[in-house]
Design a protein around this motif. Structure first.
Motif, PDB file in Angstrom:
ATOM      1  N   GLU A 147       8.730   0.861  -5.436  1.00 51.44           N
ATOM      2  CA  GLU A 147       9.244   0.887  -3.770  1.00 51.44           C
ATOM      3  C   GLU A 147       8.123   0.441  -3.049  1.00 51.44           C
ATOM      4  N   ASN A 148       6.753   0.876  -3.216  1.00 48.24           N
ATOM      5  CA  ASN A 148       5.714   0.434  -2.250  1.00 48.24           C
ATOM      6  C   ASN A 148       5.471  -1.179  -2.336  1.00 48.24           C
ATOM      7  N   GLU A 149       5.658  -1.578  -3.713  1.00 47.54           N
ATOM      8  CA  GLU A 149       5.530  -3.129  -3.741  1.00 47.54           C
ATOM      9  C   GLU A 149       6.618  -3.898  -3.035  1.00 47.54           C
ATOM     10  N   ARG A 150       8.046  -3.322  -3.215  1.00 47.91           N
ATOM     11  CA  ARG A 150       8.992  -3.961  -2.463  1.00 47.91           C
ATOM     12  C   ARG A 150       8.998  -3.883  -0.990  1.00 47.91           C
ATOM     13  N   GLN A 151       8.457  -2.661  -0.370  1.00 45.65           N
ATOM     14  CA  GLN A 151       8.170  -2.683   1.130  1.00 45.65           C
ATOM     15  C   GLN A 151       7.211  -3.451   1.485  1.00 45.65           C
ATOM     16  N   SER A 152       5.940  -3.874   0.531  1.00 45.80           N
ATOM     17  CA  SER A 152       4.892  -4.694   0.964  1.00 45.80           C
ATOM     18  C   SER A 152       5.138  -6.014   1.167  1.00 45.80           C
ATOM     19  N   LYS A 153       6.616  -6.418   0.533  1.00 42.59           N
ATOM     20  CA  LYS A 153       7.073  -7.841   0.594  1.00 42.59           C
ATOM     21  C   LYS A 153       8.376  -7.933   1.487  1.00 42.59           C
ATOM     22  N   THR A 154       8.787  -6.710   2.033  1.00 35.00           N
ATOM     23  CA  THR A 154      10.071  -6.869   2.627  1.00 35.00           C
ATOM     24  C   THR A 154      10.044  -6.461   4.127  1.00 35.00           C
TER      25      THR A 154
END
Length: 312
Positions: A147-154
């Motif tokens: 989720e942190n990775e997704r948010q960092s790219k979204t």
């Protein structure tokens, strides 16, 4: 003091391991010629934590082959997992390590798939030749990392990719285009007079318009490799394996769609237009050069009267 026989030592070991809250499996190697490392081990013991957390007992998973068949029901994923495990073991042995470990997504006895960190002992000096395998449930941690990775790219407002992600996607697409000599086009578009929306109707309305436009772009440009909110009211679209003529047609379709939409937000009705700049990637061009050219094409469209497409 009386010395324990091997059987007594083993029984004491099993009893002790049952008090440990981490899932533990003891396996024993079989001397079978021509068998891959991941398929010739039998299981001798599972502690209580293993049975409780993974949901399997020794009769259900008597050996490593049964383990792979059970926790990886999909044959393709199973083969990938076996190859990955063999590779991890080989690399650990090459480095002179006594353990090997990897993180994997497995099916538990409940039918639920969860992430586990598995560490296996590669060498043993005990008389019974038992190797210890520990398994730690890292499912929640893995979900948090994802989720942190997704948010960092979204982009959190629109749900589109953000600038960081699309720069990575674009760099990879450029490298692929150089290798395959395939066409790559990039589109930058901008909502015309967007500041007026914020000034006249408020920023909440402006944010709502950005979300609606982002949804329209996603729905109508499904052939795009990636669509991102570039910044403010600007969007960037990556089109792999698309020639400039087709990219131009898509831009015109998007421009017409935006202009024909009756936008309704917070009780307000408004008509919007967008300006588009589109360029084709040139072999061995730098990312900075490509972005500068598409930005220049967009501003030519805006300076030329807006609500138009400029191909460079």
């Amino acid at each position: 003091m009386r010395r324990l026989f091997p059987e007594e030592s083993e029984a004491l070991l099993f009893k002790t391991l049952n008090y440990i809250p981490i899932p533990i499996l003891l396996s024993e190697a079989l001397a079978v010629e021509g068998r891959r490392p991941s398929t010739h081990r039998i299981h001798r013991f599972m502690n209580h934590a293993f049975v409780e957390q993974l949901g399997y007992n020794l009769s259900e998973i008597p050996n490593i082959a049964a383990w792979f068949d059970t926790v990886y029901p999909d044959p393709i994923i199973r083969e990938q997992a076996m190859l990955e495990w063999d590779s991890v073991v080989y690399e650990s042995e090459q480095q002179g390590l006594s353990t090997a470990g990897f993180k994997t997504f497995i099916r538990c006895g409940t039918g639920q798939f969860r992430w586990f960190l598995i560490n296996a002992q590669l060498t043993t000096e005990n008389q019974s030749n038992l190797n210890i395998v520990t398994m730690r449930d890292v499912h929640q941690l893995q979900l948090l990392l994802e989720e942190n990775e997704r948010q960092s790219k979204t982009d959190l407002l629109t749900g589109l990719a953000n600038r960081r992600q699309i720069e990575d996607v674009l760099a990879a697409a450029m490298a692929k285009s150089d290798r395959t000599q395939s066409s790559l086009c990039v589109v930058m578009c901008d909502i015309d007079f967007f500041k007026n929306i914020n000034d006249n109707f408020g920023h909440l309305c402006g944010d709502d318009v950005l979300k609606i436009v982002a949804s329209q772009l996603q729905h109508s440009a499904q052939a795009a490799t990636c669509i991102a909110r570039w910044g403010g009211e600007e969007f960037l679209i990556v089109l792999e394996h698309v020639v400039p003529e087709s990219a131009g047609v898509l831009c015109e379709q998007l421009r017409g769609l935006i202009a024909a939409t009756d936008y309704q937000s917070y009780g307000q009705h408004m008509q919007l237009t967008m300006s588009f700049g589109c360029v084709q990637y040139q072999a061995n061009e730098s990312l900075q050069s490509l972005l500068c050219r598409v930005d220049k094409a967009l501003y030519q469209a805006k300076n030329g009267g807006r609500n138009q497409v400029v191909m460079d």
